[in-house]
Enzyme design. Structure first.
Site, mmCIF file in Angstrom:
data_model
loop_
_atom_site.group_PDB
_atom_site.id
_atom_site.type_symbol
_atom_site.label_atom_id
_atom_site.label_comp_id
_atom_site.label_asym_id
_atom_site.label_seq_id
_atom_site.Cartn_x
_atom_site.Cartn_y
_atom_site.Cartn_z
ATOM 1 N N ASP A 131 -25.527 -9.943 -29.847
ATOM 2 C CA ASP A 131 -25.207 -10.453 -31.181
ATOM 3 C C ASP A 131 -23.741 -10.108 -31.473
ATOM 4 O O ASP A 131 -23.365 -8.926 -31.430
ATOM 5 C CB ASP A 131 -26.140 -9.753 -32.182
ATOM 6 C CG ASP A 131 -25.936 -10.221 -33.607
ATOM 7 O OD1 ASP A 131 -24.881 -10.830 -33.923
ATOM 8 O OD2 ASP A 131 -26.834 -9.957 -34.430
ATOM 9 N N ILE A 132 -22.936 -11.091 -31.777
ATOM 10 C CA ILE A 132 -21.499 -10.843 -31.953
ATOM 11 C C ILE A 132 -21.221 -9.940 -33.163
ATOM 12 O O ILE A 132 -20.216 -9.239 -33.187
ATOM 13 C CB ILE A 132 -20.709 -12.170 -32.034
ATOM 14 C CG1 ILE A 132 -19.223 -11.911 -31.737
ATOM 15 C CG2 ILE A 132 -20.917 -12.875 -33.365
ATOM 16 C CD1 ILE A 132 -18.432 -13.149 -31.401
ATOM 17 N N ASN A 138 -17.227 -24.322 -39.428
ATOM 18 C CA ASN A 138 -17.032 -25.777 -39.541
ATOM 19 C C ASN A 138 -15.730 -26.025 -40.305
ATOM 20 O O ASN A 138 -15.176 -25.116 -40.923
ATOM 21 C CB ASN A 138 -18.231 -26.455 -40.224
ATOM 22 C CG ASN A 138 -18.562 -25.834 -41.558
ATOM 23 O OD1 ASN A 138 -17.715 -25.768 -42.455
ATOM 24 N ND2 ASN A 138 -19.780 -25.349 -41.703
ATOM 25 N N GLY A 164 -26.500 -20.552 -37.612
ATOM 26 C CA GLY A 164 -26.010 -20.063 -36.331
ATOM 27 C C GLY A 164 -25.157 -18.809 -36.475
ATOM 28 O O GLY A 164 -25.397 -17.940 -37.318
ATOM 29 N N ASP A 181 -22.155 -18.498 -37.557
ATOM 30 C CA ASP A 181 -21.442 -18.465 -38.837
ATOM 31 C C ASP A 181 -22.275 -17.756 -39.913
ATOM 32 O O ASP A 181 -21.783 -16.861 -40.618
ATOM 33 C CB ASP A 181 -21.141 -19.920 -39.245
ATOM 34 C CG ASP A 181 -20.219 -20.009 -40.441
ATOM 35 O OD1 ASP A 181 -19.014 -19.821 -40.262
ATOM 36 O OD2 ASP A 181 -20.715 -20.265 -41.547
ATOM 37 N N SER A 215 -18.977 -24.087 -30.261
ATOM 38 C CA SER A 215 -19.424 -25.497 -30.153
ATOM 39 C C SER A 215 -20.714 -25.717 -29.361
ATOM 40 O O SER A 215 -21.177 -26.854 -29.255
ATOM 41 C CB SER A 215 -18.342 -26.408 -29.540
ATOM 42 O OG SER A 215 -17.271 -26.583 -30.442
ATOM 43 N N GLY A 271 -23.767 -24.640 -29.981
ATOM 44 C CA GLY A 271 -25.006 -24.620 -30.756
ATOM 45 C C GLY A 271 -25.218 -25.965 -31.421
ATOM 46 O O GLY A 271 -25.417 -26.988 -30.755
ATOM 47 N N VAL A 272 -25.120 -25.971 -32.746
ATOM 48 C CA VAL A 272 -25.310 -27.211 -33.519
ATOM 49 C C VAL A 272 -24.338 -28.306 -33.075
ATOM 50 O O VAL A 272 -24.667 -29.497 -33.115
ATOM 51 C CB VAL A 272 -25.117 -26.894 -35.026
ATOM 52 C CG1 VAL A 272 -25.091 -28.156 -35.869
ATOM 53 C CG2 VAL A 272 -26.223 -25.990 -35.509
ATOM 54 N N TYR A 273 -23.140 -27.919 -32.591
ATOM 55 C CA TYR A 273 -22.138 -28.911 -32.182
ATOM 56 C C TYR A 273 -22.390 -29.481 -30.778
ATOM 57 O O TYR A 273 -21.655 -30.361 -30.325
ATOM 58 C CB TYR A 273 -20.722 -28.325 -32.284
ATOM 59 C CG TYR A 273 -20.162 -28.298 -33.697
ATOM 60 C CD1 TYR A 273 -20.934 -28.679 -34.780
ATOM 61 C CD2 TYR A 273 -18.857 -27.889 -33.941
ATOM 62 C CE1 TYR A 273 -20.424 -28.646 -36.075
ATOM 63 C CE2 TYR A 273 -18.330 -27.874 -35.232
ATOM 64 C CZ TYR A 273 -19.124 -28.242 -36.290
ATOM 65 O OH TYR A 273 -18.616 -28.218 -37.576
HETATM 66 P P1 ADP Z 1 -21.320 -24.508 -33.302
HETATM 67 O O1 ADP Z 1 -21.499 -25.282 -34.587
HETATM 68 O O2 ADP Z 1 -19.864 -24.225 -32.975
HETATM 69 O O3 ADP Z 1 -22.073 -25.120 -32.167
HETATM 70 P P2 ADP Z 1 -23.381 -22.423 -33.600
HETATM 71 O O4 ADP Z 1 -23.355 -21.231 -34.462
HETATM 72 O O5 ADP Z 1 -24.428 -23.454 -33.867
HETATM 73 O O6 ADP Z 1 -21.898 -23.046 -33.642
HETATM 74 O O7 ADP Z 1 -23.526 -21.967 -32.090
HETATM 75 C C1 ADP Z 1 -22.500 -21.448 -31.284
HETATM 76 C C2 ADP Z 1 -23.104 -20.477 -30.282
HETATM 77 O O8 ADP Z 1 -23.330 -19.223 -30.929
HETATM 78 C C3 ADP Z 1 -24.452 -20.912 -29.707
HETATM 79 O O9 ADP Z 1 -24.428 -20.704 -28.304
HETATM 80 C C4 ADP Z 1 -25.438 -19.975 -30.398
HETATM 81 O O10 ADP Z 1 -26.570 -19.696 -29.564
HETATM 82 C C5 ADP Z 1 -24.601 -18.735 -30.553
HETATM 83 N N1 ADP Z 1 -25.012 -17.747 -31.578
HETATM 84 C C6 ADP Z 1 -25.818 -17.899 -32.654
HETATM 85 N N2 ADP Z 1 -25.931 -16.724 -33.328
HETATM 86 C C7 ADP Z 1 -25.164 -15.821 -32.655
HETATM 87 C C8 ADP Z 1 -24.872 -14.413 -32.819
HETATM 88 N N3 ADP Z 1 -25.380 -13.719 -33.844
HETATM 89 N N4 ADP Z 1 -24.049 -13.826 -31.911
HETATM 90 C C9 ADP Z 1 -23.510 -14.519 -30.891
HETATM 91 N N5 ADP Z 1 -23.749 -15.822 -30.668
HETATM 92 C C10 ADP Z 1 -24.568 -16.468 -31.537
#
Ligand code: ADP
Length: 179
Positions: free
Chosen positions: A16-17, A30, A38, A40, A125, A127-129
């Protein structure tokens, strides 16, 4: 896994970041900087309201795709958060690769301006993107490697992968690059 490029290294971790202790935590935001799900959502929840207060005050028009804006890090164990805007995947012919490359470059340049030694990125990018994970890994790792080879700073670039699948994809590509 960790691969050294001269005095610097790229490190991949699964996790988890928001739990990282580094100078800079990069958020995948965004372009309206409006908050979202996600990574964010996780960063804003863990850091507290100060991040949104700062983006609302200092960046009311948001941030263009391929760039990033800086806020403080609230309750996170970091000095700054970079809110970076990656491209939405639209099939690969709409400049997505150049925009993904540019968002990593932009953040790395910004880390130098802020005199930072360590930075943690999520897989922007992917995840949702919907950017395909293997392609995102190739573009991001190559961009980071080129930057580190040239500038020899920041000394630590960590990529934090949320899922085992994403960690597997990134580590396969980093291994190939290190050969
Ligand atoms: P984007 O809209 O840029 O795709 P997302 O948040 O939907 O952003 O996803 C980007 C990446 O971050 C995905 O691979 C997702 O699995 C990952 N992610 C989601 N939550 C966390 C977290 N708490 N720590 C690290 N990575 C995460």
């Amino acid at each position: 896994m960790k691969v050294e490029f001269g005095e610097c290294c790229i490190e991949l971790v699964q996790g988890d970041i928001t739990e990282q202790k580094v100078d800079i935590i990069v958020n995948a935001a965004n372009s309206n900087l409006a908050g979202g799900g996600g990574v964010d959502g996780a960063i804003h929840r863990a850091a507290g309201p100060v991040l949104m207060q700062e983006t609302n005050k200092n960046h009311p028009d948001g941030c263009p795709t391929g760039q990033a804006v800086v806020t403080s890090a609230g309750n996170l164990n970091a000095k700054h958060v970079f809110h970076a805007v990656g491209p939405i995947w639209r099939g690969g012919l709409q400049g997505e690769e150049q925009l993904l490359r540019s968002v990593y470059q932009y953040c790395l340049e910004l880390s130098l301006k802020h005199h930072c030694e360590s930075i943690a990125f999520p897989a922007i990018s992917t995840g949702v993107y919907s950017y395909p994970i293997d392609r995102a890994a190739t573009v991001s790792l190559n961009t980071i490697k080129e930057f580190l080879s040239e500038k020899q700073i920041p000394s630590l670039v960590r990529i934090v992968l949320f899922s085992g699948g994403a960690y597997g994809a990134y580590s396969r590509i980093l291994e190939e690059m290190a050969l």
